[in-house]
Design a protein around this motif. Structure first.
Motif, PDB file in Angstrom:
ATOM      1  N   MET A   1       0.848  -1.169   0.000  1.00 24.13           N
ATOM      2  CA  MET A   1       0.000   0.000   0.000  1.00 24.13           C
ATOM      3  C   MET A   1       0.895   1.234   0.000  1.00 24.13           C
ATOM      4  O   MET A   1       1.878   1.294   0.728  1.00 24.13           O
ATOM      5  N   ARG A   2       0.539   2.200  -0.815  1.00 29.89           N
ATOM      6  CA  ARG A   2       1.294   3.452  -0.852  1.00 29.89           C
ATOM      7  C   ARG A   2       1.077   4.215   0.445  1.00 29.89           C
ATOM      8  O   ARG A   2      -0.037   4.293   0.949  1.00 29.89           O
ATOM      9  N   PRO A  36      -7.318  -1.740  -0.306  1.00 30.24           N
ATOM     10  CA  PRO A  36      -5.868  -1.557  -0.288  1.00 30.24           C
ATOM     11  C   PRO A  36      -5.189  -1.440  -1.641  1.00 30.24           C
ATOM     12  O   PRO A  36      -4.068  -0.996  -1.724  1.00 30.24           O
ATOM     13  N   GLY A  37      -5.851  -1.853  -2.707  1.00 36.33           N
ATOM     14  CA  GLY A  37      -5.168  -1.876  -3.999  1.00 36.33           C
ATOM     15  C   GLY A  37      -5.752  -0.907  -4.995  1.00 36.33           C
ATOM     16  O   GLY A  37      -6.320   0.127  -4.634  1.00 36.33           O
TER      17      GLY A  37
END
Length: 137
Positions: A1-2, A36-37
């Motif tokens: 995750m960024r 999350p993506g």
């Protein structure tokens, strides 16, 4: 995750799409849903014990109570347990903010550089390359 690395922020924050409180065995728990993506990749639901609830001041100077949970962090080949608060970060560029207490005594921040340990991708679970192996731009 960024995640945005923010040494000016004391605590870390995670964007959740929804959260709900409940009791399990007389102890406070929180459930939350996050994505999350990539957009359309699906949401994940988690149920965890509440670690704490504290007042937090956001970047706009607004104070509010937030739920804190304990979770694992894997960054640059280092794994540790951190506390993170659940927040509505909708509209923010990064769904996660990594504050200084999560980085204390382990990481050094270089504000002039980005993605020193690579960008997240399909193989992001693989150990990251050491700092010295990454060329300077």
């Amino acid at each position: 995750m960024r995640a945005k690395i923010d040494s000016g922020a004391r605590s870390s924050a995670l964007h959740v799409d929804a959260q709900w409180r409940f009791s399990e065995g007389g102890a406070p728990w929180v459930g939350f849903r996050l994505s999350p993506g990539a957009v359309g990749a699906g949401a994940v639901e988690c149920l965890v014990p509440v670690h704490d609830e504290r007042m937090v001041t956001d970047s706009g100077g607004n104070r509010g109570a937030r739920v804190f949970v304990r979770t694992g962090l894997r960054l640059a080949g280092v794994e540790r347990e951190i506390e993170i608060n659940l927040a509505d970060r909708r509209g923010m560029r990064f769904p996660m903010l990594l504050g200084r207490t999560a980085m204390a005594r382990v990481f050094t921040v270089d504000p002039a550089r980005s993605f020193l340990h690579g960008k997240a991708g399909p193989n992001s679970a693989a150990p990251a390359a050491p700092y010295s192996d990454i060329p300077t731009p």
